[in-house]
Design an enzyme around this catalytic site. Structure first.
Site, PDB file in Angstrom:
ATOM      1  CG  ASP A  11     -10.724  77.599  29.343  1.00  0.00           C
ATOM      2  OD1 ASP A  11     -11.541  76.881  29.927  1.00  0.00           O
ATOM      3  OD2 ASP A  11     -10.751  77.819  28.112  1.00  0.00           O
ATOM      4  NE  ARG A  12      -3.238  76.429  32.828  1.00  0.00           N
ATOM      5  CZ  ARG A  12      -3.056  75.293  32.152  1.00  0.00           C
ATOM      6  NH1 ARG A  12      -3.246  74.127  32.724  1.00  0.00           N
ATOM      7  NH2 ARG A  12      -2.694  75.336  30.879  1.00  0.00           N
TER       8      ARG A  12
END
Length: 323
Positions: A116-117
């Site tokens: 995830d970011r």
């Protein structure tokens, strides 16, 4: 065993809709908090700006050979940005011959795993389609072992080790949610189906104090059947956990931490505090600590470990012993 969480749990109108109940499984974790929409938009815009200026350096490289390159991804940067930066990293390397620039143009870089970011840690990139296919199969067949470190804030857990088994899927409005383990295989509103999700958690520290695992203590297990109901006494604690995902579902560790009543600090999507002790956090504190697997070409055992972020090392330094 069922986890119970009364504080922060929410009820949706779908729970009372007989037609919905008859046709689709009902998610057992809450919908996204209202505050998450604006905060996630702000974080996404910040990450886009950061990505435009981002470049890798040799200190980010954890492992490299003719077929693979592993990197320590920072928080707040998209995986696609890391991938796009690899050719420049290889071309600019002072340790390589001038032929590398030509070779890197012929290489076919692929993300073997995604983070995830706002998740930092080990990201693995392959240099050819053939090797990429082998690693995708290894991930699918659960032959790659992964560990994560998460900084959580919630109710003090009454367990030292626990395995959570549940369903996983997208709800009517597209959000990832926890479903009952018995709902695995059932069709969801978007046409996909509920898939199995399993994570082993180990508590490392509570409020900076090392947690010891007694040999006589049993490892607990939850097979999710109902909504989480954690008894809240109003006293939240800081909990450092190590997670061992046995499946590879989107937001898996984040969802299971939420279900256990210890959402990850900064994780506004899943009820994590974004302000704690006077500090505002601009991302969740989850770190992909390691990957272990057989090399897809040589067959040699590979263990890739990413150095821990400051928030994790600070907790470990305050503990009486190293983890």
């Amino acid at each position: 065993m069922a986890a119970h969480q009364q504080c922060g749990s929410q009820k949706t109108h779908l729970d009372d809709d007989p037609k919905y109940l008859e046709k689709y499984p009902v998610p057992l974790s809450p919908p996204l908090p209202a505050v998450s929409k604006d905060m996630e938009l702000s974080r996404a815009m910040s990450a886009s700006s950061k990505s435009a200026l981002f470049s890798l350096c040799r200190t980010d490289v954890l492992l490299e050979d003719d077929w693979l390159i592993a990197l320590n991804k920072p928080q707040g940067v998209y995986c696609e940005t890391i991938l796009a930066s690899v050719p420049s990293l290889l071309n600019d390397s002072p340790d390589e011959s001038r032929e590398v620039g030509t070779q890197s143009k012929k290489l076919e870089f692929h993300l073997a795993n995604r983070l995830d970011r706002d998740t930092s840690g080990v990201i693995l990139i392959t240099k050819s389609h053939k090797v990429a296919a082998k690693l995708v199969k290894a991930f699918t067949d659960h032959k790659i072992r992964k560990t994560y470190i998460a900084f959580c804030v919630g109710q003090a857990p009454k367990w030292k080790k626990i395995t959570v088994k549940s369903g996983h899927g997208r709800s009517k409005f597209g959000a990832w949610r926890v479903y009952a383990a018995t709902d695995v295989g059932r069709t969801l509103p978007g046409g996909s189906s509920v898939r199995n999700m399993e994570t082993l958690f180990e508590v490392l520290a509570i409020n900076g104090q090392r947690c010891y695992q007694e040999s006589s203590e049993l490892e607990l297990g939850i097979v999710v059947k109902e909504k989480s109901v954690i008894e809240c006494d109003g006293n939240k604690v800081e909990v450092l956990v190590r997670a061992f995902p046995q499946s590879g579902r989107t937001h898996q560790i984040r969802l299971h931490c939420q279900y256990l009543g210890i959402p990850i600090r900064g994780d506004v999507k899943y009820e994590g505090v974004y302000e704690w002790n006077g500090v505002v956090y601009d991302g969740h504190q989850l770190h992909a600590e390691s990957l272990s697997f057989e090399h897809p070409v040589t067959g040699s055992p590979i263990v890739i470990q990413a150095s821990l972020p400051l928030w994790a090392t600070e907790v470990m330094a305050s503990s009486s012993e190293r983890f």
